[in-house]
Design a protein around this motif. Structure first.
Motif, mmCIF file in Angstrom:
data_model
loop_
_atom_site.group_PDB
_atom_site.id
_atom_site.type_symbol
_atom_site.label_atom_id
_atom_site.label_comp_id
_atom_site.label_asym_id
_atom_site.label_seq_id
_atom_site.Cartn_x
_atom_site.Cartn_y
_atom_site.Cartn_z
ATOM 1 N N MET A 142 -16.293 -10.019 -2.114
ATOM 2 C CA MET A 142 -16.830 -11.152 -1.347
ATOM 3 C C MET A 142 -18.079 -10.718 -0.577
ATOM 4 O O MET A 142 -19.066 -11.446 -0.521
ATOM 5 C CB MET A 142 -15.723 -11.643 -0.407
ATOM 6 C CG MET A 142 -15.947 -12.963 0.242
ATOM 7 S SD MET A 142 -15.872 -14.349 -0.901
ATOM 8 C CE MET A 142 -14.163 -14.828 -0.839
ATOM 9 N N PHE A 194 -6.248 -5.580 14.167
ATOM 10 C CA PHE A 194 -5.446 -5.938 15.334
ATOM 11 C C PHE A 194 -5.589 -4.909 16.462
ATOM 12 O O PHE A 194 -5.345 -5.207 17.609
ATOM 13 C CB PHE A 194 -3.964 -6.057 14.958
ATOM 14 C CG PHE A 194 -3.672 -7.260 14.094
ATOM 15 C CD1 PHE A 194 -3.960 -8.547 14.536
ATOM 16 C CD2 PHE A 194 -3.110 -7.104 12.827
ATOM 17 C CE1 PHE A 194 -3.697 -9.659 13.745
ATOM 18 C CE2 PHE A 194 -2.839 -8.211 12.029
ATOM 19 C CZ PHE A 194 -3.140 -9.488 12.486
ATOM 20 N N VAL A 203 -7.327 0.987 1.987
ATOM 21 C CA VAL A 203 -8.110 0.122 1.094
ATOM 22 C C VAL A 203 -9.525 0.678 0.926
ATOM 23 O O VAL A 203 -10.049 0.767 -0.192
ATOM 24 C CB VAL A 203 -8.147 -1.311 1.672
ATOM 25 C CG1 VAL A 203 -9.121 -2.190 0.912
ATOM 26 C CG2 VAL A 203 -6.745 -1.910 1.635
ATOM 27 N N ASP A 244 -11.757 -2.992 6.500
ATOM 28 C CA ASP A 244 -10.372 -3.129 6.007
ATOM 29 C C ASP A 244 -9.615 -1.853 6.382
ATOM 30 O O ASP A 244 -10.198 -0.900 6.911
ATOM 31 C CB ASP A 244 -10.344 -3.367 4.487
ATOM 32 C CG ASP A 244 -9.127 -4.190 4.044
ATOM 33 O OD1 ASP A 244 -7.981 -3.745 4.292
ATOM 34 O OD2 ASP A 244 -9.304 -5.259 3.437
ATOM 35 N N LEU A 245 -8.325 -1.842 6.103
ATOM 36 C CA LEU A 245 -7.489 -0.680 6.423
ATOM 37 C C LEU A 245 -7.985 0.558 5.652
ATOM 38 O O LEU A 245 -8.511 0.426 4.540
ATOM 39 C CB LEU A 245 -6.036 -0.972 6.037
ATOM 40 C CG LEU A 245 -5.377 -2.103 6.846
ATOM 41 C CD1 LEU A 245 -4.077 -2.554 6.176
ATOM 42 C CD2 LEU A 245 -5.102 -1.646 8.274
ATOM 43 N N GLY A 286 -11.871 -7.389 4.013
ATOM 44 C CA GLY A 286 -12.686 -7.708 2.826
ATOM 45 C C GLY A 286 -12.192 -7.081 1.534
ATOM 46 O O GLY A 286 -12.749 -7.307 0.471
ATOM 47 N N CYS A 287 -11.186 -6.250 1.608
ATOM 48 C CA CYS A 287 -10.499 -5.663 0.446
ATOM 49 C C CYS A 287 -11.452 -4.877 -0.457
ATOM 50 O O CYS A 287 -11.915 -3.819 -0.073
ATOM 51 C CB CYS A 287 -9.724 -6.727 -0.306
ATOM 52 S SG CYS A 287 -8.371 -6.036 -1.270
ATOM 53 N N TYR A 332 0.788 -1.230 0.000
ATOM 54 C CA TYR A 332 0.000 0.000 0.000
ATOM 55 C C TYR A 332 0.819 1.279 0.000
ATOM 56 O O TYR A 332 0.269 2.368 0.088
ATOM 57 C CB TYR A 332 -0.977 0.011 1.185
ATOM 58 C CG TYR A 332 -1.939 -1.161 1.206
ATOM 59 C CD1 TYR A 332 -2.275 -1.829 0.030
ATOM 60 C CD2 TYR A 332 -2.521 -1.602 2.383
ATOM 61 C CE1 TYR A 332 -3.147 -2.903 0.037
ATOM 62 C CE2 TYR A 332 -3.407 -2.670 2.401
ATOM 63 C CZ TYR A 332 -3.708 -3.320 1.228
ATOM 64 O OH TYR A 332 -4.580 -4.383 1.232
ATOM 65 N N PHE A 375 -2.640 -4.870 -6.403
ATOM 66 C CA PHE A 375 -2.935 -5.881 -5.387
ATOM 67 C C PHE A 375 -4.444 -6.028 -5.212
ATOM 68 O O PHE A 375 -4.984 -7.141 -5.170
ATOM 69 C CB PHE A 375 -2.280 -5.509 -4.049
ATOM 70 C CG PHE A 375 -2.670 -6.443 -2.936
ATOM 71 C CD1 PHE A 375 -2.107 -7.715 -2.853
ATOM 72 C CD2 PHE A 375 -3.610 -6.075 -1.984
ATOM 73 C CE1 PHE A 375 -2.487 -8.593 -1.843
ATOM 74 C CE2 PHE A 375 -3.989 -6.946 -0.966
ATOM 75 C CZ PHE A 375 -3.424 -8.204 -0.899
ATOM 76 N N ASP A 381 -2.000 -15.284 6.169
ATOM 77 C CA ASP A 381 -0.967 -14.240 6.130
ATOM 78 C C ASP A 381 -0.256 -14.054 7.466
ATOM 79 O O ASP A 381 0.742 -13.330 7.531
ATOM 80 C CB ASP A 381 -1.602 -12.880 5.770
ATOM 81 C CG ASP A 381 -1.786 -12.720 4.269
ATOM 82 O OD1 ASP A 381 -0.977 -13.287 3.505
ATOM 83 O OD2 ASP A 381 -2.741 -12.031 3.863
ATOM 84 N N ALA A 431 -11.680 -13.141 -5.615
ATOM 85 C CA ALA A 431 -12.950 -13.090 -4.880
ATOM 86 C C ALA A 431 -14.142 -13.242 -5.828
ATOM 87 O O ALA A 431 -15.149 -13.861 -5.488
ATOM 88 C CB ALA A 431 -13.052 -11.800 -4.077
ATOM 89 N N ALA A 471 -11.763 -14.298 4.953
ATOM 90 C CA ALA A 471 -11.429 -14.933 3.670
ATOM 91 C C ALA A 471 -9.996 -14.565 3.301
ATOM 92 O O ALA A 471 -9.689 -13.378 3.128
ATOM 93 C CB ALA A 471 -12.398 -14.480 2.587
ATOM 94 N N ARG A 472 -9.162 -15.563 3.234
ATOM 95 C CA ARG A 472 -7.747 -15.365 2.885
ATOM 96 C C ARG A 472 -7.074 -14.349 3.819
ATOM 97 O O ARG A 472 -6.314 -13.494 3.374
ATOM 98 C CB ARG A 472 -7.611 -14.924 1.422
ATOM 99 C CG ARG A 472 -7.854 -16.078 0.485
ATOM 100 C CD ARG A 472 -7.544 -15.716 -0.911
ATOM 101 N NE ARG A 472 -8.384 -14.653 -1.383
ATOM 102 C CZ ARG A 472 -8.093 -13.868 -2.382
ATOM 103 N NH1 ARG A 472 -6.939 -14.001 -2.993
ATOM 104 N NH2 ARG A 472 -8.920 -12.945 -2.783
ATOM 105 N N ILE A 473 -7.383 -14.423 5.091
ATOM 106 C CA ILE A 473 -6.758 -13.552 6.077
ATOM 107 C C ILE A 473 -5.753 -14.349 6.908
ATOM 108 O O ILE A 473 -4.584 -13.979 7.002
ATOM 109 C CB ILE A 473 -7.832 -12.932 7.014
ATOM 110 C CG1 ILE A 473 -8.856 -12.143 6.206
ATOM 111 C CG2 ILE A 473 -7.164 -12.053 8.077
ATOM 112 C CD1 ILE A 473 -8.302 -10.981 5.408
#
Ligand code: SAM
Length: 341
Positions: A191, A236, A212, A208-209, A186-187, A145, A154, A254, A162, A249-251
């Motif tokens: 999804m 976090f 994003v 999400d951040l 969730g980007c 990012y 990305f 990482d 997704a 999903a796909r978290i």
């Protein structure tokens, strides 16, 4: 014996040449060969017309197109090249199931990382700094990012996966008794929109951040459902939106077990009994002998790791979630549903 020997040899050749085949796909996709063929009046073009359209040499284009035919990416009748059903399905940049975004991510990011696989294996470390000259302590903020175009690339990659896998993940379980879901990390929202589409009674918050979320407009579908909303934050550090269903999903792949525990304990705190967590990942076979897609991805050597369904199940159990169902979707991502006791 000889038949067996030939089979082994052809498997060897396939493995030795695999990287060339990948690069042919990446290059044809980057040069928009599939889009150019689709846009022509008849859906067919001769090599010299393609060369002109993609602004490339005749010699190079002809070889690229011939290689594509041999790989099933294109078909040729006489001198005319056309897309195959597979390339029409997955390789047109504006197709609903386009993998273009992910393919370009592989070309620009994963390929350079894998160039340094030997060092990655020797050191057991991610090779981002070696490949891109920049260290990345935090994969997302530092690596993905910090530059707008890299972030967009990305996000397009995540979006395409997704879109291809979202419906199967969203319909994997009966969620009809739940009213609210939160898609953590969730980007682009792809999804989240699939979940909203699959479950008419469900409102979905996509979290999400901030970097994003500020781009979410770029990926908004034409028929965007207003049951999907966007919240910016750090999963976090910040408070999580309240929800009956938390989607990951796909978290988890990482992050290290330590970070996964931080995240899951936050989710557990936010959950009432009966709420659930839906984890979607590539599930490794229990004996860790496959699928190779997951085991190959693990070699990019992020701080996380690939896990089996029972490993995810155990992680969740330690936070008071009981596994209700595991679904192997035969799509790119599998799913597990765990319910808070
Ligand atoms: N869930 C999406 C999917 O399956 O298509 C995207 C998965 S992508 C591998 C990981 C996502 O987690 C990214 O969108 C990233 O921005 C987000 N993410 C990473 N760290 C985060 C954090 N600390 N707080 C919130 N989101 C985060």
């Amino acid at each position: 014996e000889t038949e067996d020997g030939k089979e082994k040899l052809s498997k060897m050749i396939e493995l030795m040449d695999g990287f060339k085949a990948s690069k042919v796909l990446f290059t044809a996709s980057k040069l928009h060969v599939f889009d150019v063929l689709r846009s022509s009046k008849t859906g067919e073009l001769q090599a010299e017309d393609v060369a002109q359209e993609i602004k490339a040499s005749m010699k190079g284009t002809e070889r690229l197109l011939e290689a594509c035919v041999s790989l099933g990416l294109l078909q040729r009748t006489g001198k005319e090249y056309a897309n195959t059903a597979m390339s029409r399905h997955f390789l047109l940049s504006d197709g609903p199931l386009s993998l273009q975004g992910y393919i370009q991510h592989c070309n620009e990011l994963v390929w350079p990382l894998f160039t340094h696989l030997e060092t990655a294996v020797r050191e057991g470390t991610n090779q981002h700094e070696k490949a891109f000259g920049k260290s990345s302590d935090n994969l997302f903020q530092d690596a993905y990012y910090s530059r707008h175009e890299v972030k967009l690339r990305f996000m397009k990659a995540m979006h395409s996966i997704a879109k291809v896998s979202g419906r199967d993940v969203a319909t994997a379980f009966d969620l009809s008794k739940y009213k609210t879901a939160c898609d953590l990390g969730g980007c682009t929202g792809a999804m989240a929109y699939e979940f909203a589409k699959a479950h008419p009674g469900l409102s979905v918050t996509m979290f999400d951040l901030p970097e994003v979320i500020e781009m979410s407009g770029h990926f908004r579908p034409h028929d965007a459902d207003d049951r999907v909303s966007f919240v910016a934050g750090d999963f976090f550090k910040d408070e999580l939106p309240k929800a009956d269903v938390y989607i990951l999903a796909r978290i988890l792949h990482d992050w290290s077990d330590e970070k996964v525990h931080i995240l899951l304990s936050k989710i557990a705190k936010a959950c009432n009994p009966g709420c659930c967590v839906l984890v979607s990942e590539i599930f490794l076979d229990e004996d860790r002998k496959g699928p190779s897609r997951g085991l190959l991805q693990a070699l990019s050597m992020t701080e996380g790791r690939q896990r089996s369904a029972s490993e995810y199940s155990l992680l969740l159990k330690s936070h008071g979630f009981t596994t209700a169902q595991v679904k192997h979707t035969h799509n790119l991502l599998d799913a597990i549903l765990c319910v808070a006791e």
